[in-house]
Design a protein around this motif. Structure first.
Motif, PDB file in Angstrom:
ATOM      1  N   UNK A  65      -4.837  10.454  33.273  1.00  0.00           N
ATOM      2  CA  UNK A  65      -4.271  10.759  31.360  1.00  0.00           C
ATOM      3  C   UNK A  65      -4.817  11.480  30.351  1.00  0.00           C
ATOM      4  N   UNK A  66      -4.235  11.661  29.552  1.00  0.00           N
ATOM      5  CA  UNK A  66      -4.526  12.985  28.536  1.00  0.00           C
ATOM      6  C   UNK A  66      -5.811  14.037  28.068  1.00  0.00           C
ATOM      7  N   UNK A  67      -6.311  12.278  28.475  1.00  0.00           N
ATOM      8  CA  UNK A  67      -8.024  13.297  27.897  1.00  0.00           C
ATOM      9  C   UNK A  67      -9.163  12.885  29.227  1.00  0.00           C
ATOM     10  N   UNK A  68      -8.504  12.421  29.964  1.00  0.00           N
ATOM     11  CA  UNK A  68      -8.949  13.053  31.568  1.00  0.00           C
ATOM     12  C   UNK A  68      -8.957  14.415  31.305  1.00  0.00           C
ATOM     13  N   UNK A  69      -7.470  14.630  32.289  1.00  0.00           N
ATOM     14  CA  UNK A  69      -6.916  16.234  32.207  1.00  0.00           C
ATOM     15  C   UNK A  69      -7.595  17.081  30.761  1.00  0.00           C
ATOM     16  N   UNK A  70      -7.581  17.017  29.764  1.00  0.00           N
ATOM     17  CA  UNK A  70      -8.902  17.327  29.019  1.00  0.00           C
ATOM     18  C   UNK A  70     -10.386  17.790  29.270  1.00  0.00           C
ATOM     19  N   UNK A  71     -10.912  16.426  29.944  1.00  0.00           N
ATOM     20  CA  UNK A  71     -12.293  16.904  29.976  1.00  0.00           C
ATOM     21  C   UNK A  71     -12.534  17.524  31.691  1.00  0.00           C
ATOM     22  N   UNK A  72     -11.385  17.912  32.512  1.00  0.00           N
ATOM     23  CA  UNK A  72     -11.357  18.021  33.239  1.00  0.00           C
ATOM     24  C   UNK A  72     -11.543  19.860  33.645  1.00  0.00           C
ATOM     25  N   UNK A  73     -10.887  20.039  32.270  1.00  0.00           N
ATOM     26  CA  UNK A  73     -10.099  21.587  32.224  1.00  0.00           C
ATOM     27  C   UNK A  73     -12.233  22.009  31.909  1.00  0.00           C
ATOM     28  N   UNK A  74     -13.477  21.349  31.485  1.00  0.00           N
ATOM     29  CA  UNK A  74     -14.235  22.270  31.280  1.00  0.00           C
ATOM     30  C   UNK A  74     -15.270  21.805  31.907  1.00  0.00           C
ATOM     31  N   UNK A  75     -15.536  20.711  32.971  1.00  0.00           N
ATOM     32  CA  UNK A  75     -16.379  20.367  34.179  1.00  0.00           C
ATOM     33  C   UNK A  75     -17.035  20.979  34.336  1.00  0.00           C
ATOM     34  N   UNK A  76     -18.231  21.372  34.982  1.00  0.00           N
ATOM     35  CA  UNK A  76     -18.649  22.220  36.083  1.00  0.00           C
ATOM     36  C   UNK A  76     -17.837  22.293  37.471  1.00  0.00           C
ATOM     37  N   UNK A  77     -17.740  23.070  37.797  1.00  0.00           N
ATOM     38  CA  UNK A  77     -17.030  23.353  39.474  1.00  0.00           C
ATOM     39  C   UNK A  77     -15.856  23.075  40.049  1.00  0.00           C
ATOM     40  N   UNK A  78     -15.268  22.542  38.709  1.00  0.00           N
ATOM     41  CA  UNK A  78     -13.627  22.359  38.980  1.00  0.00           C
ATOM     42  C   UNK A  78     -12.349  22.894  40.299  1.00  0.00           C
ATOM     43  N   UNK A  79     -12.057  21.625  40.641  1.00  0.00           N
ATOM     44  CA  UNK A  79     -11.423  22.017  41.271  1.00  0.00           C
ATOM     45  C   UNK A  79      -9.790  21.527  41.331  1.00  0.00           C
ATOM     46  N   UNK A  80      -8.933  22.179  42.798  1.00  0.00           N
ATOM     47  CA  UNK A  80      -7.666  21.246  42.217  1.00  0.00           C
ATOM     48  C   UNK A  80      -7.788  19.377  42.475  1.00  0.00           C
ATOM     49  N   UNK A  81      -8.416  19.332  42.777  1.00  0.00           N
ATOM     50  CA  UNK A  81      -8.376  18.003  43.187  1.00  0.00           C
ATOM     51  C   UNK A  81      -9.515  17.254  42.478  1.00  0.00           C
ATOM     52  N   UNK A  82      -9.726  17.781  41.459  1.00  0.00           N
ATOM     53  CA  UNK A  82     -11.157  17.432  40.295  1.00  0.00           C
ATOM     54  C   UNK A  82     -10.459  15.885  40.264  1.00  0.00           C
ATOM     55  N   UNK A  83     -11.293  15.179  38.935  1.00  0.00           N
ATOM     56  CA  UNK A  83     -10.833  13.646  38.799  1.00  0.00           C
ATOM     57  C   UNK A  83     -12.090  13.460  38.412  1.00  0.00           C
ATOM     58  N   UNK A  84     -11.632  12.578  37.263  1.00  0.00           N
ATOM     59  CA  UNK A  84     -13.343  11.769  36.476  1.00  0.00           C
ATOM     60  C   UNK A  84     -13.288  10.239  37.453  1.00  0.00           C
ATOM     61  N   UNK A  85     -14.446   9.695  38.013  1.00  0.00           N
ATOM     62  CA  UNK A  85     -14.815   8.768  39.094  1.00  0.00           C
ATOM     63  C   UNK A  85     -14.550   7.538  37.992  1.00  0.00           C
ATOM     64  N   UNK A  86     -14.513   7.823  37.105  1.00  0.00           N
ATOM     65  CA  UNK A  86     -14.456   6.046  36.028  1.00  0.00           C
ATOM     66  C   UNK A  86     -13.404   6.399  36.232  1.00  0.00           C
ATOM     67  N   UNK A  87     -11.871   7.027  36.151  1.00  0.00           N
ATOM     68  CA  UNK A  87     -10.954   6.534  35.999  1.00  0.00           C
ATOM     69  C   UNK A  87      -9.622   6.626  37.833  1.00  0.00           C
TER      70      UNK A  87
END
Ligand code: FES
Length: 108
Positions: A65-87
């Motif tokens: 979702x939009x909120x998750x996408x926004x957070x994934x922009x700033x997490x350390x060690x982001x990669x193309x398959x990054x996700x928030x595990x709560x989602x």
């Protein structure tokens, strides 16, 4: 019950039972998995539950979702398959999903 395999930063693996309709974060917290901080308890507002999903599993997930996408922009060690595990919500189709826990999470 479906399982999820978490690869830890030191290379060790931990396989957790994850009831259907639970998020991966909830199972990680239940079992005290190191590296999943989950400061906000699953509200997609803290970014401290970041995982890197195995490429073969990533395409099977619902789009973030939009909120998750926004957070994934700033997490350390982001990669193309990054996700928030709560989602990432467990289903039978995700039985055996593999995710990597990054060495660092977002500092709040
Ligand atoms: S637990 Fe806070 S964003 Fe996932």
């Amino acid at each position: 019950m479906p399982v999820a395999v978490f690869e830890l930063p030191d290379g060790a693996e931990q396989t957790l039972d994850v009831p259907e309709d639970w998020s991966l974060m909830e199972a990680a917290r239940r079992d005290g998995l190191q590296g999943i901080v989950a400061e906000c308890g699953g509200g997609a507002i803290c970014g401290t539950c970041h995982v890197q999903v195995g490429a073969e599993w990533y395409a099977r997930l619902e789009a973030p979702g939009i909120a998750e996408e926004a957070l994934l922009e700033v997490v350390p060690e982001r990669c193309p398959t990054s996700r928030l595990s709560c989602q990432v919500i467990m289903t039978q189709g995700l039985d055996g999903i593999r995710v990597r826990v990054p060495a660092t999470q977002l500092e709040l």
